[in-house]
Write a protein that holds these residues in place. Sequence first.
Motif, PDB file in Angstrom:
ATOM      1  N   UNK A  52       0.836  -1.202   0.000  1.00  0.00           N
ATOM      2  CA  UNK A  52       0.000   0.000   0.000  1.00  0.00           C
ATOM      3  C   UNK A  52       0.873   1.255   0.000  1.00  0.00           C
ATOM      4  N   UNK A  53       1.932   1.246   0.779  1.00  0.00           N
ATOM      5  CA  UNK A  53       2.847   2.393   0.804  1.00  0.00           C
ATOM      6  C   UNK A  53       3.487   2.608  -0.565  1.00  0.00           C
ATOM      7  N   UNK A  54       3.834   1.521  -1.235  1.00  0.00           N
ATOM      8  CA  UNK A  54       4.422   1.598  -2.582  1.00  0.00           C
ATOM      9  C   UNK A  54       3.433   2.239  -3.552  1.00  0.00           C
ATOM     10  N   UNK A 110       5.289  -1.414  -8.762  1.00  0.00           N
ATOM     11  CA  UNK A 110       5.654  -2.587  -7.958  1.00  0.00           C
ATOM     12  C   UNK A 110       6.755  -3.441  -8.586  1.00  0.00           C
ATOM     13  N   UNK A 111       6.975  -3.292  -9.895  1.00  0.00           N
ATOM     14  CA  UNK A 111       8.026  -4.059 -10.568  1.00  0.00           C
ATOM     15  C   UNK A 111       9.400  -3.388 -10.461  1.00  0.00           C
ATOM     16  N   UNK A 112       9.453  -2.158  -9.940  1.00  0.00           N
ATOM     17  CA  UNK A 112      10.715  -1.428  -9.789  1.00  0.00           C
ATOM     18  C   UNK A 112      11.315  -1.777  -8.431  1.00  0.00           C
ATOM     19  N   UNK A 168      -0.837  -6.241  -6.501  1.00  0.00           N
ATOM     20  CA  UNK A 168       0.559  -5.801  -6.455  1.00  0.00           C
ATOM     21  C   UNK A 168       1.399  -6.462  -5.365  1.00  0.00           C
ATOM     22  N   UNK A 169       0.769  -7.155  -4.423  1.00  0.00           N
ATOM     23  CA  UNK A 169       1.524  -7.640  -3.267  1.00  0.00           C
ATOM     24  C   UNK A 169       2.535  -8.728  -3.631  1.00  0.00           C
ATOM     25  N   UNK A 170       2.260  -9.555  -4.623  1.00  0.00           N
ATOM     26  CA  UNK A 170       3.216 -10.607  -4.967  1.00  0.00           C
ATOM     27  C   UNK A 170       4.538 -10.050  -5.488  1.00  0.00           C
ATOM     28  N   UNK A 171       4.533  -9.141  -6.477  1.00  0.00           N
ATOM     29  CA  UNK A 171       5.820  -8.591  -6.920  1.00  0.00           C
ATOM     30  C   UNK A 171       6.545  -7.795  -5.839  1.00  0.00           C
TER      31      UNK A 171
END
Length: 239
Positions: free
Chosen positions: A47-49, A56-58, A101-104
């Motif tokens: 969530x912060x990301x 999320x991939x960076x 997004x949590x998995x990456x």
Amino acid sequence: MGHGELRGVVALDGPSGTGKSSAARKLASALGARYLDTGAMYRVVTLAVLRAGVDPADAARVAEVARSARYEQAADPGASTTTLDGVDVGADIRGPEVTRAVSPVSAVPEVRELLVARQREIIADALALAGGIVVEGRDIGTVVAPDAGLKVYLTADAQARAQRRARQDHASGRAATVDATLADVRRRDAYDSSRAVSPLRPAADAVELDTTELDLPGVLAALLDLVEQRGLRVAAVRG
């Protein structure tokens, strides 16, 4: 909080929809133990990301956010709150954007290093204060607490897991269909089990428990029986 009936660590691992969270909270409550939802910690960093506008991939920028994020995870089974910047984000971290997004984010090595270190601190504090803790996630028995007195790997049929997840989403006011949730369950299974760091897998000495045909009381009864078998339950001490 006085010492409860559990002595040591119970590690519950497995994919989403197996009933880990509900069973872990119930087990901790039944034994007067502390409870840690490690998945919520990865979700709050995710969530912060997202709030920082980071892809999320960076991996490099995700790690930066993880280092600077101000989050807390309470270890009380009756009030397992998750906060970001001092605000309760328990509902926000269960939304579809975070779920996608949590998995990456959780696959970034530095994120896992940071959170595993924090999880071990929480476990150590809980053992000192309450005597025992139930910890649930995807790498508890293999990485976070490899010396846990009891390691259980929960499994269930993918369709059953999708139906459970969809019901949970509806109960929380989130729109969801079983088909869409099934696709998401399978995507996360593939991602989490194939990542290079701490992949989702049962520990070599874990007990596997299939929850497909079990309701929550049935899962709880099975876990309590395993705790008894391992000699981890003692008479409660009031303090």
